[in-house]
Design an enzyme around this catalytic site. Sequence first.
Site, PDB file in Angstrom:
ATOM      1  N   SER A 210     -34.010 -37.433  -3.800  1.00  0.00           N
ATOM      2  CA  SER A 210     -34.056 -36.837  -2.467  1.00  0.00           C
ATOM      3  C   SER A 210     -33.016 -35.750  -2.263  1.00  0.00           C
ATOM      4  O   SER A 210     -33.283 -34.751  -1.589  1.00  0.00           O
ATOM      5  CB  SER A 210     -33.876 -37.922  -1.401  1.00  0.00           C
ATOM      6  OG  SER A 210     -34.888 -38.897  -1.500  1.00  0.00           O
ATOM      7  N   HIS A 256     -28.971 -36.558   1.260  1.00  0.00           N
ATOM      8  CA  HIS A 256     -29.877 -35.538   1.788  1.00  0.00           C
ATOM      9  C   HIS A 256     -29.094 -34.326   2.287  1.00  0.00           C
ATOM     10  O   HIS A 256     -29.429 -33.175   1.969  1.00  0.00           O
ATOM     11  CB  HIS A 256     -30.708 -36.125   2.928  1.00  0.00           C
ATOM     12  CG  HIS A 256     -31.685 -37.160   2.474  1.00  0.00           C
ATOM     13  ND1 HIS A 256     -32.677 -37.658   3.298  1.00  0.00           N
ATOM     14  CD2 HIS A 256     -31.848 -37.798   1.284  1.00  0.00           C
ATOM     15  CE1 HIS A 256     -33.394 -38.556   2.639  1.00  0.00           C
ATOM     16  NE2 HIS A 256     -32.903 -38.658   1.418  1.00  0.00           N
TER      17      HIS A 256
END
Length: 306
Positions: A210, A256
């Site tokens: 991610s 992230h």
Amino acid sequence: MDDQVPGSPQEPRNVRGGDGPPGCYRHPDQRTGISCTRCDRPICPECMVSASVGFQCPDCVRGGSGTGHAPRATAPRTIAGGAIAADPRLVTKILLGINAAVFVAVLATGASTSPLISHLDMLGRAFDPGSLQLVGVAEGEWYRLVTAMFLHSEIPHIAFNMLSLWWLGPPLEAALGRARFIALYMLAGLGGSALSYLLAAQNQPSLGASGAIFGLLGATAVLLRRMNYDMKPVLILLGLNLAFTFLWPHIAWQAHVGGLVVGAAVAFGMVHAPRDRRALVQTATCAVALLAIGAVVWVRTLQLLG
């Protein structure tokens, strides 16, 4: 998150017809506001070759620049100065393959209980009851910063990340070139791991691609801004993913955000580097990003061991 309509090499009849920007002369379904400075045909990011003034199409570049430069000097290049590859998805496919291979290995060794997870995930510092030892990045297991980027334990997790990679990867790979795309992906993933190491609890494990995917999303926004394209779709997508990051439980938001920041910063240096100093600026951008990541890891390690 996270083809082209076949056409002849000549300008399609409908390239300049209809409402909105014209379609690229080689890829009619790709709308663009950029034209070749020599023949004035519309060209998309995949086709445009950076010139001293504006951009040129591959046909005009192959036909000679009229500057007296050696043939190598007029070879088609991407907007970031990379060589135009025959397969602009090759690196993306390799990354997909590595992630898939690691996931298969995890499934074959116990899925969520696989020992691979406990040995390869991103972990700051924790006690391992199996070995009766402290493990983690702070204990010298630096490889976890990288291996966690390719590690998944659940089908929905890897499916979402790989779909995003397949959607975001090829356009960026085509626009930056293979070497620059690899550098962007790895630095974004490392940036996500580093921020997770710095801000998450020391015994909180994390894994997944991610961070690198968010880096590609940030790079896509930078590229679209550089090309003066409509940024609303990517900004909406970015907003939705950030909302998902902070509202959904059990998500390592640090990875992230770290990947997003590093990916956008590296992409900015790549696509805005002046042509006469492009290699120097791009190398310096990647080096600064890597040094910043190293500094974050060093500071956190001192905190955990101090």
